[in-house]
Design a protein around this motif. Sequence first.
Motif, PDB file in Angstrom:
ATOM      1  N   LEU B 193     -73.605  18.132 -45.561  1.00  0.00           N
ATOM      2  CA  LEU B 193     -72.830  16.993 -44.825  1.00  0.00           C
ATOM      3  C   LEU B 193     -71.751  17.725 -44.078  1.00  0.00           C
ATOM      4  CD1 LEU B 193     -73.090  13.859 -47.162  1.00  0.00           C
ATOM      5  CD2 LEU B 193     -74.444  14.612 -45.334  1.00  0.00           C
ATOM      6  N   GLU B 194     -70.861  18.589 -44.662  1.00  0.00           N
ATOM      7  CA  GLU B 194     -69.819  19.153 -43.849  1.00  0.00           C
ATOM      8  C   GLU B 194     -70.220  20.146 -42.560  1.00  0.00           C
ATOM      9  OE1 GLU B 194     -66.113  19.503 -43.121  1.00  0.00           O
ATOM     10  OE2 GLU B 194     -66.710  18.329 -44.776  1.00  0.00           O
ATOM     11  N   THR B 195     -71.373  20.590 -42.899  1.00  0.00           N
ATOM     12  CA  THR B 195     -71.894  21.484 -41.684  1.00  0.00           C
ATOM     13  C   THR B 195     -72.629  20.307 -40.625  1.00  0.00           C
ATOM     14  OG1 THR B 195     -73.112  22.828 -43.375  1.00  0.00           O
ATOM     15  CG2 THR B 195     -74.059  22.975 -41.266  1.00  0.00           C
ATOM     16  N   LEU B 196     -73.034  19.243 -41.074  1.00  0.00           N
ATOM     17  CA  LEU B 196     -73.377  18.380 -40.239  1.00  0.00           C
ATOM     18  C   LEU B 196     -72.268  17.788 -39.301  1.00  0.00           C
ATOM     19  CD1 LEU B 196     -76.175  15.844 -41.555  1.00  0.00           C
ATOM     20  CD2 LEU B 196     -76.293  17.731 -40.383  1.00  0.00           C
ATOM     21  N   LYS B 197     -71.053  17.891 -39.736  1.00  0.00           N
ATOM     22  CA  LYS B 197     -69.778  17.379 -39.007  1.00  0.00           C
ATOM     23  C   LYS B 197     -69.525  18.480 -38.108  1.00  0.00           C
ATOM     24  CE  LYS B 197     -67.510  14.624 -42.660  1.00  0.00           C
ATOM     25  NZ  LYS B 197     -66.512  14.774 -43.964  1.00  0.00           N
ATOM     26  N   LEU B 198     -69.558  19.585 -38.647  1.00  0.00           N
ATOM     27  CA  LEU B 198     -69.278  20.734 -37.716  1.00  0.00           C
ATOM     28  C   LEU B 198     -70.227  20.623 -36.272  1.00  0.00           C
ATOM     29  CD1 LEU B 198     -68.458  23.632 -40.056  1.00  0.00           C
ATOM     30  CD2 LEU B 198     -66.788  22.201 -38.887  1.00  0.00           C
ATOM     31  N   SER B 199     -71.423  20.438 -36.877  1.00  0.00           N
ATOM     32  CA  SER B 199     -72.612  20.472 -35.889  1.00  0.00           C
ATOM     33  C   SER B 199     -72.507  19.429 -34.749  1.00  0.00           C
ATOM     34  CB  SER B 199     -73.956  20.170 -36.424  1.00  0.00           C
ATOM     35  OG  SER B 199     -74.895  19.934 -35.560  1.00  0.00           O
ATOM     36  N   ASP B 200     -71.920  18.247 -35.164  1.00  0.00           N
ATOM     37  CA  ASP B 200     -71.907  16.937 -34.437  1.00  0.00           C
ATOM     38  C   ASP B 200     -70.725  17.291 -33.486  1.00  0.00           C
ATOM     39  OD1 ASP B 200     -72.609  14.479 -33.427  1.00  0.00           O
ATOM     40  OD2 ASP B 200     -70.829  13.671 -34.370  1.00  0.00           O
ATOM     41  N   ARG B 201     -69.597  17.667 -34.157  1.00  0.00           N
ATOM     42  CA  ARG B 201     -68.304  18.043 -33.180  1.00  0.00           C
ATOM     43  C   ARG B 201     -68.600  19.186 -32.156  1.00  0.00           C
ATOM     44  NH1 ARG B 201     -64.506  16.272 -30.650  1.00  0.00           N
ATOM     45  NH2 ARG B 201     -62.609  17.479 -30.538  1.00  0.00           N
ATOM     46  N   ARG B 307     -76.196  14.231 -30.566  1.00  0.00           N
ATOM     47  CA  ARG B 307     -75.143  13.375 -31.269  1.00  0.00           C
ATOM     48  C   ARG B 307     -75.695  12.847 -32.674  1.00  0.00           C
ATOM     49  NH1 ARG B 307     -70.240  12.046 -29.881  1.00  0.00           N
ATOM     50  NH2 ARG B 307     -69.885  12.395 -31.955  1.00  0.00           N
ATOM     51  N   MET B 308     -74.829  12.720 -33.737  1.00  0.00           N
ATOM     52  CA  MET B 308     -75.427  12.203 -34.842  1.00  0.00           C
ATOM     53  C   MET B 308     -74.338  11.078 -35.529  1.00  0.00           C
ATOM     54  SD  MET B 308     -76.875  15.344 -36.972  1.00  0.00           S
ATOM     55  CE  MET B 308     -75.536  16.656 -36.640  1.00  0.00           C
ATOM     56  N   ASP B 309     -74.863   9.858 -35.909  1.00  0.00           N
ATOM     57  CA  ASP B 309     -74.125   8.922 -36.547  1.00  0.00           C
ATOM     58  C   ASP B 309     -74.055   9.209 -38.101  1.00  0.00           C
ATOM     59  OD1 ASP B 309     -72.808   6.859 -37.476  1.00  0.00           O
ATOM     60  OD2 ASP B 309     -74.154   5.278 -37.069  1.00  0.00           O
ATOM     61  N   LEU B 310     -72.727  10.027 -38.522  1.00  0.00           N
ATOM     62  CA  LEU B 310     -72.806  10.617 -39.757  1.00  0.00           C
ATOM     63  C   LEU B 310     -72.331   9.589 -40.715  1.00  0.00           C
ATOM     64  CD1 LEU B 310     -71.037  13.736 -38.879  1.00  0.00           C
ATOM     65  CD2 LEU B 310     -73.444  13.300 -39.342  1.00  0.00           C
ATOM     66  N   ASN B 311     -72.387   8.124 -40.430  1.00  0.00           N
ATOM     67  CA  ASN B 311     -72.377   7.084 -41.548  1.00  0.00           C
ATOM     68  C   ASN B 311     -73.699   7.041 -42.281  1.00  0.00           C
ATOM     69  OD1 ASN B 311     -69.723   6.050 -41.016  1.00  0.00           O
ATOM     70  ND2 ASN B 311     -70.248   5.355 -39.012  1.00  0.00           N
ATOM     71  N   ASP B 312     -74.710   7.449 -41.386  1.00  0.00           N
ATOM     72  CA  ASP B 312     -76.096   7.501 -42.141  1.00  0.00           C
ATOM     73  C   ASP B 312     -76.750   8.699 -41.641  1.00  0.00           C
ATOM     74  OD1 ASP B 312     -78.534   7.047 -43.078  1.00  0.00           O
ATOM     75  OD2 ASP B 312     -79.123   5.238 -41.754  1.00  0.00           O
ATOM     76  N   PRO B 313     -76.311   9.670 -42.492  1.00  0.00           N
ATOM     77  CA  PRO B 313     -76.479  11.304 -42.068  1.00  0.00           C
ATOM     78  C   PRO B 313     -77.930  11.674 -41.944  1.00  0.00           C
ATOM     79  CG  PRO B 313     -75.389  11.230 -44.242  1.00  0.00           C
ATOM     80  CD  PRO B 313     -75.365   9.742 -43.569  1.00  0.00           C
ATOM     81  N   TRP B 314     -78.648  11.260 -42.885  1.00  0.00           N
ATOM     82  CA  TRP B 314     -79.988  11.650 -43.060  1.00  0.00           C
ATOM     83  C   TRP B 314     -80.981  11.065 -41.785  1.00  0.00           C
ATOM     84  CZ3 TRP B 314     -81.710  15.740 -45.395  1.00  0.00           C
ATOM     85  CH2 TRP B 314     -81.179  16.305 -46.563  1.00  0.00           C
ATOM     86  N   THR B 315     -80.629   9.685 -41.429  1.00  0.00           N
ATOM     87  CA  THR B 315     -81.187   9.128 -40.449  1.00  0.00           C
ATOM     88  C   THR B 315     -80.986   9.834 -39.020  1.00  0.00           C
ATOM     89  OG1 THR B 315     -81.580   7.079 -41.346  1.00  0.00           O
ATOM     90  CG2 THR B 315     -81.448   7.035 -39.204  1.00  0.00           C
ATOM     91  N   ALA B 316     -79.668   9.876 -39.144  1.00  0.00           N
ATOM     92  CA  ALA B 316     -79.000  10.752 -37.715  1.00  0.00           C
ATOM     93  C   ALA B 316     -79.555  12.042 -37.783  1.00  0.00           C
ATOM     94  CB  ALA B 316     -77.503  10.797 -37.983  1.00  0.00           C
ATOM     95  N   PHE B 317     -79.719  12.824 -38.702  1.00  0.00           N
ATOM     96  CA  PHE B 317     -80.294  14.013 -38.648  1.00  0.00           C
ATOM     97  C   PHE B 317     -81.711  14.234 -38.334  1.00  0.00           C
ATOM     98  CE2 PHE B 317     -81.998  17.902 -41.143  1.00  0.00           C
ATOM     99  CZ  PHE B 317     -81.229  18.842 -40.465  1.00  0.00           C
TER     100      PHE B 317
END
Lengths: 268, 413
Positions: B193-201, B307-317
């Motif tokens: 999840l931390e990696t996803l944040k960096l990716s989305d940023r 972009r990804m909505d990280l409130n629902d990370p798997w869906t966004a991914f």
Amino acid sequence: MYYAGIDAGSNTIKTVILGEEGIASYHVIKTGLGGEEQAARCLEEACAKARIGREEIACIYCTGYGREYLNFPQGRKSEIICHGVGVHWILPEVRTIVDIGGQDSKGIRLNERGEVENFNMNDKCAAGTGRFLETMATALQVPLEEFGACALRATEPVRVSSTCTVFAETEVISHIARGKKRDEILLGVCQSIVDRIAAMVRSIGVKPPVAMTGGVAKNPAVVKLMGDRLGLPLLLPPEPQITGALGAALMARQDILSRQNSQPALSG
Amino acid sequence: MTTTAPKKKGRALNSSYEAAIVLKEYWEGAARHRAEGRPVAWVSGNVPIELFWALGIYPVYPENYSAVCASIQRAQELCEEAEERGYSIDLCSYSRVNLGIVLGKGVDHPDLPYGGLPRPDMLVTTRIPCLPQVKWWEVVREFFDIPMFVVDATMVDLPIRESQRQHYLGQIRELIPCLEKKLGVRFQEDTFLETLKLSDRAAEIWLELLDLRTAVPSPVGSREMCGNVFPLVAMLGNPRTIEFFTHLRDEAKQCVQEGKGALENERIRLGWDNIPMWYNLKFFSDVEDRNAIFTYETYLRYVWGGRMDLNDPWTAFADKHLDVWLNYSINQRVRTLLHDIVKFKLDGLVFHQNRSCKRFSMGQRDLAQVIQENLGVSSLFIESDMADPRAYAEAPTRVKMEAFLEMLEGKKS
């Protein structure tokens, strides 16, 4: 005042001298090794035919592949724009041009002002061009000028399937060896040119009336087959090989006139 | 008469010079990872890259390596190595470059850029961008005798349906234990999840940068931007990507605020569809002599880094990986292009009919027709290839491009 347009093509160089009364003269020579000297010779010949000195030409525009290498023209324009301008001046009703030159073929769509709306051209293969026709004329020992008329005497074309000029020549030679009639092979060659470029022309959205230009427009068999394929009769300018040079001359004239704050005069 | 304005020298954005450094860091990092005995996976476009960074598996992109080889004029010789071994010239040039290396010189040949490609422990690909990738990977899999995983996806017509999402996520749920088992790594959701944040940023900053190119004059053209995109492909989830993109975005923003464009006198704005000709990025800057600029590319906007909505990370991914140009239906491509042509104020589109990439090239005529009919915007088609320079014909392409620009100039005057 006189203006000149030079179309330095891959196979021939064409020059048109434009006077106040219209086309004063034109001249066509083989490109040979090309370059400045050959283009200058073509210009001199056209001047001689018009009985004017080169110094009487107010402006020279150049088009065609060789335009980048000539130093004397005052302007350079792509052949697509020049063909559009040239054809519009001769046949203002035309909305689509099929131009088949020495080593390229183009489809050009014009609006009612003669401006290019859309175009397409072959990218890298000489099949479907004048060079292809020349190679086949040599293989079949038919003068280029008689190619189309002979082809039209045939009732059924022999299929020339290869899309490569070199391989097609081999195919033609094998047809000769098998005893196929020469005129039928000639018709097959013309058919293969049309097969090669019809889709490319159609991709621009063909609008009638359609004109054909370029050296290959002197071949009546290709003109007929292309018209049949597009489902439209094709109009031909009186001298289809010089429309690019004529367009360049007209643009040279426009350049001078606009510098004199006059109205552009690309029509009539 | 052709008018030639003085062209700006060098890069429009100084930060673009950093791209080569980041690229070098990435390839050197891959070699180091391999040397330290840590796992390396060869991956292809649109694989779920963040998973690999989160798992400590170095994702190596042979496609990028092929593009690098093309950009330094080494692709042709490597394509020929593959062709000598019976791989047809009609196959994808990225695959031919790579197979030329794998089957020819060998991946660690010192003559290769960055000292070669690190040997893979595993291969992961996806059917999203193309199918030949799977066949290419099968040859590599057999050569190295290593495991291979293929992620499937359905074509989408936005919005993405739940069944499409679950189809994709089901395979990701299979991929994770497969990577753990084959490569001896352990998945930790927090790290992921931390990696996803960096990716989305990073994606957020990249999209801001692209949006700045809607400005007139545009702050930066395609030549530079194609050189800048690489971290978005291979380094999402890596903080270095955020750093680099921030530099680019901030500089572009300042240019826009000051009204400073990449060209002194921008007259014509162009868009580009398909992968660029990596051996000929100069194609993009050559038009600048005629005061034209490429300021939009489908490849840079919709292939990488959504972009990804990280409130629902798997869906966004899942959605991020499905919502890409190469997975769009033609209707979705049409809607997207019609919107963007207006947004980016484009005068014309150049469609690269890329001999190698059928997926990108199919449907381009339909797109051009709809654009012409709906917006009156003209298109030019050029036939070439993304990595094999033999498919590019200089003289006729120049003629076409010049005529196209003359046509657009005529329309504007």
